[in-house]
Design an enzyme around this catalytic site. Structure first.
Site, PDB file in Angstrom:
ATOM      1  N   ASP A   1       1.714   7.123   3.261  1.00  0.00           N
ATOM      2  CA  ASP A   1       2.176   6.310   3.800  1.00  0.00           C
ATOM      3  C   ASP A   1       0.977   5.422   4.923  1.00  0.00           C
ATOM      4  OD1 ASP A   1       4.560   4.513   4.545  1.00  0.00           O
ATOM      5  OD2 ASP A   1       4.330   5.379   6.304  1.00  0.00           O
TER       6      ASP A   1
ATOM      7  N   LYS B   1       0.886  -1.217   0.085  1.00  0.00           N
ATOM      8  CA  LYS B   1       0.032   0.148  -0.019  1.00  0.00           C
ATOM      9  C   LYS B   1       1.017   1.420  -0.066  1.00  0.00           C
ATOM     10  CE  LYS B   1       0.904   1.866   3.597  1.00  0.00           C
ATOM     11  NZ  LYS B   1       2.088   2.268   3.896  1.00  0.00           N
TER      12      LYS B   1
HETATM   13  N1  LIG Z   1       2.391  -3.269   5.288  1.00  0.00           N
HETATM   14  C1  LIG Z   1       3.294  -2.799   6.131  1.00  0.00           C
HETATM   15  O1  LIG Z   1       3.080  -3.033   7.235  1.00  0.00           O
HETATM   16  C2  LIG Z   1       4.046  -1.885   5.560  1.00  0.00           C
HETATM   17  C3  LIG Z   1       5.067  -1.283   6.591  1.00  0.00           C
HETATM   18  C4  LIG Z   1       6.042  -0.425   6.165  1.00  0.00           C
HETATM   19  C5  LIG Z   1       6.065  -0.274   4.426  1.00  0.00           C
HETATM   20  N2  LIG Z   1       5.302  -0.657   3.884  1.00  0.00           N
HETATM   21  C6  LIG Z   1       5.135  -0.456   2.243  1.00  0.00           C
HETATM   22  O2  LIG Z   1       6.276  -1.152   1.901  1.00  0.00           O
HETATM   23  C7  LIG Z   1       6.960  -0.193   0.910  1.00  0.00           C
HETATM   24  C8  LIG Z   1       8.624  -0.087   1.210  1.00  0.00           C
HETATM   25  O3  LIG Z   1       8.641   0.380   2.535  1.00  0.00           O
HETATM   26  P1  LIG Z   1      10.030   0.217   3.326  1.00  0.00           P
HETATM   27  O4  LIG Z   1       9.973   0.983   4.379  1.00  0.00           O
HETATM   28  O5  LIG Z   1      10.168  -1.252   3.706  1.00  0.00           O
HETATM   29  O6  LIG Z   1      10.950   0.729   2.033  1.00  0.00           O
HETATM   30  P2  LIG Z   1      12.861   0.513   2.200  1.00  0.00           P
HETATM   31  O7  LIG Z   1      13.229  -0.094   3.581  1.00  0.00           O
HETATM   32  O8  LIG Z   1      13.101   1.960   1.944  1.00  0.00           O
HETATM   33  O9  LIG Z   1      12.870  -0.128   0.918  1.00  0.00           O
HETATM   34  C9  LIG Z   1      12.503   0.008  -0.374  1.00  0.00           C
HETATM   35  C10 LIG Z   1      13.186  -0.888  -1.318  1.00  0.00           C
HETATM   36  O10 LIG Z   1      12.879  -0.485  -2.666  1.00  0.00           O
HETATM   37  C11 LIG Z   1      14.187  -0.555  -3.522  1.00  0.00           C
HETATM   38  N3  LIG Z   1      14.094   0.455  -4.271  1.00  0.00           N
HETATM   39  C12 LIG Z   1      14.242   0.686  -5.647  1.00  0.00           C
HETATM   40  N4  LIG Z   1      14.473   2.044  -6.074  1.00  0.00           N
HETATM   41  C13 LIG Z   1      14.745   2.656  -4.997  1.00  0.00           C
HETATM   42  C14 LIG Z   1      14.850   3.921  -4.785  1.00  0.00           C
HETATM   43  N5  LIG Z   1      14.847   4.846  -5.776  1.00  0.00           N
HETATM   44  N6  LIG Z   1      14.951   4.352  -3.517  1.00  0.00           N
HETATM   45  C15 LIG Z   1      14.720   3.676  -2.614  1.00  0.00           C
HETATM   46  N7  LIG Z   1      14.672   2.339  -2.503  1.00  0.00           N
HETATM   47  C16 LIG Z   1      14.379   1.943  -3.778  1.00  0.00           C
HETATM   48  C17 LIG Z   1      15.289  -0.842  -2.535  1.00  0.00           C
HETATM   49  O11 LIG Z   1      15.542  -2.236  -2.702  1.00  0.00           O
HETATM   50  P3  LIG Z   1      17.054  -2.703  -3.628  1.00  0.00           P
HETATM   51  O12 LIG Z   1      18.010  -1.394  -3.569  1.00  0.00           O
HETATM   52  O13 LIG Z   1      17.418  -3.913  -2.946  1.00  0.00           O
HETATM   53  O14 LIG Z   1      16.624  -2.884  -5.057  1.00  0.00           O
HETATM   54  C18 LIG Z   1      14.957  -0.602  -1.244  1.00  0.00           C
HETATM   55  O15 LIG Z   1      15.206  -1.590  -0.305  1.00  0.00           O
HETATM   56  C19 LIG Z   1       6.219   1.108   0.647  1.00  0.00           C
HETATM   57  O16 LIG Z   1       5.316   1.066  -0.104  1.00  0.00           O
HETATM   58  C20 LIG Z   1       5.664   1.265   2.106  1.00  0.00           C
HETATM   59  O17 LIG Z   1       4.378   1.983   2.090  1.00  0.00           O
HETATM   60  C21 LIG Z   1       4.263  -1.333   4.322  1.00  0.00           C
END
Ligand SMILES: NC(=O)c1ccc[n+]([C@@H]2O[C@H](COP(=O)([O-])OP(=O)(O)OC[C@H]3O[C@@H](n4cnc5c(N)ncnc54)[C@H](OP(=O)(O)O)[C@@H]3O)[C@@H](O)[C@H]2O)c1
Length: 341
Positions: free
Chosen positions: A178, A98
């Site tokens: 978010d 989401k």
């Molecule tokens: N359901 C839930 O409980 C929950 C909780 C938190 C977040 N979320 C959702 O999950 C998603 C990710 O959140 P997160 O906090 O886990 O993110 P995060 O740790 O920042 O990770 C995002 C991943 O996306 C990839 N990526 C590709 N292009 C990128 C860019 N330009 N900048 C940063 N990362 C990039 C990276 O993987 P690589 O570098 O390995 O390719 C990175 O590890 C979001 O949509 C958020 O809304 C859901």
């Protein structure tokens, strides 16, 4: 008949993907078999750390692999649409984090691609698979509070790590996209109709995203809702649903725990003399419940899916976009009444 577990690949080594892998590990119907990263070493390290068998040096390479049935997409919000469409084109079912996309137009394109390629695409809201949410829906359906007139729903917490994709406008960050997608999704679930108009106020970060936001949501039926979200409050996540004959108060956690138990407080009756009943339900890891429901959706059909439907996800995106526009302009924003989908 024994059916092999649905094989899931993850796009990106996101923080949330660690919790996802550990949550679904006990499942016998789904299994995480692969992870892909923009960086091969990062993919290998992540796979080793969380105990996934295979790693890929690019998202494209994972999508091209025939031994993966579905993908989990926890990429930054701005990338959900592109990679969901590419996954659908590769014949993979999609469980996308989401908010589903950055705009409603993107959401429609994503569902169109899923339809065209015969795959399932859903927006991940683990709380929707929890007994607490199923009980809430059952009580409302049974008329426990009469006709719902007003909903208040809020989710806030403090962001302490920098840099963070949530603070980056280019990645479709912000408190609304978010945290706010949760209360907006809850309001849409309870209302069962598309909002007609929104009005919002926000405070902004130096990076240009909303830090704290409050919005009013109107519905054609007369229902009114208020949602709030923040990156600058102590953690909280709760809803109040007031009807003509009673009031329901509930949390809507993805993963209830002993510290945050899955309780619903139901007051039947109009007056202060009416008593409140506390209902406790069972809870499980939200990723496990959601992903097993996703497997049933893929293999047995939509009747097994209690999460957001395509119509709901499109309405959530229309609402998020309208709220953000209202917060930026200071004016109410009407939402189109009829679906173009
Ligand atoms: N359901 C839930 O409980 C929950 C909780 C938190 C977040 N979320 C959702 O999950 C998603 C990710 O959140 P997160 O906090 O886990 O993110 P995060 O740790 O920042 O990770 C995002 C991943 O996306 C990839 N990526 C590709 N292009 C990128 C860019 N330009 N900048 C940063 N990362 C990039 C990276 O993987 P690589 O570098 O390995 O390719 C990175 O590890 C979001 O949509 C958020 O809304 C859901």
């Amino acid at each position: 008949m024994i059916t092999a577990a649905l094989r899931i690949g993850i796009l990106g080594t996101a923080n949330i993907a660690r919790a996802f892998v550990s949550g679904v590990r006990p499942s016998s119907t789904v299994t995480v078999t692969a992870v892909a990263s923009r960086d091969a070493t990062r993919a290998e390290g992540f796979a080793r750390e969380v105990g996934i068998a295979r790693s890929f040096e690019s998202y494209e390479a994972l999508l091209a692999d025939r031994e993966i049935d579905a993908v989990y997409i926890p990429l930054p919000n701005s990338m959900h649409a592109e990679w969901s469409v590419r996954a659908a084109e590769a014949g993979k079912h999609v469980l996308c984090e989401k908010p589903l996309s950055a705009t409603a137009t993107e959401a429609r394109t994503m569902f169109e691609a899923a339809r065209k390629h015969g795959v399932c695409l859903v927006e991940a809201y683990p709380y929707r698979a929890q007994q607490q949410t199923l009980k809430l829906r059952e009580l409302l359906e049974a008329g426990a509070v009469g006709r719902v007139q007003m909903i208040q729903a809020s989710f806030g917490f403090t962001i302490s790590n920098h840099p963070n994709i949530r603070l980056n406008p280019a990645l479709a960050g912000g408190a609304l996209m978010d945290a706010g997608s949760y209360p907006v999704s809850l309001v849409r679930m309870v209302a069962k109709e598309r909002p007609s108009r929104v009005t919002a106020v926000a405070h902004w970060t130096d990076t240009g995203v909303d830090r704290t936001l409050v919005a009013t949501i109107e519905f054609a039926s007369g229902l009114l809702a208020q949602v709030s979200c923040s990156f600058a409050t102590a953690v909280h996540r709760q809803a109040l649903i007031a009807g003509s004959e009673g009031v329901l108060q509930t949390t809507f956690f993805n993963h209830p725990s002993p510290a945050t138990p899955p309780l619903l407080h139901l007051r039947r009756g109009k007056g202060w003399d009416s008593t409140t009943e506390t209902i406790e339900v069972t809870a499980t890891n939200g990723f496990l419940a959601e992903t097993e429901a996703f497997e049933r959706l893929v293999r047995q059909g939509p009747v097994y899916w209690t999460g957001a439907s395509p119509e709901e996800s499109i309405d959530i995106m229309l609402t998020l976009e309208a709220i953000l526009h209202s917060a930026r302009t200071g004016k109410p924003v009407d939402i189109e009444a009829t679906a173009a989908d």
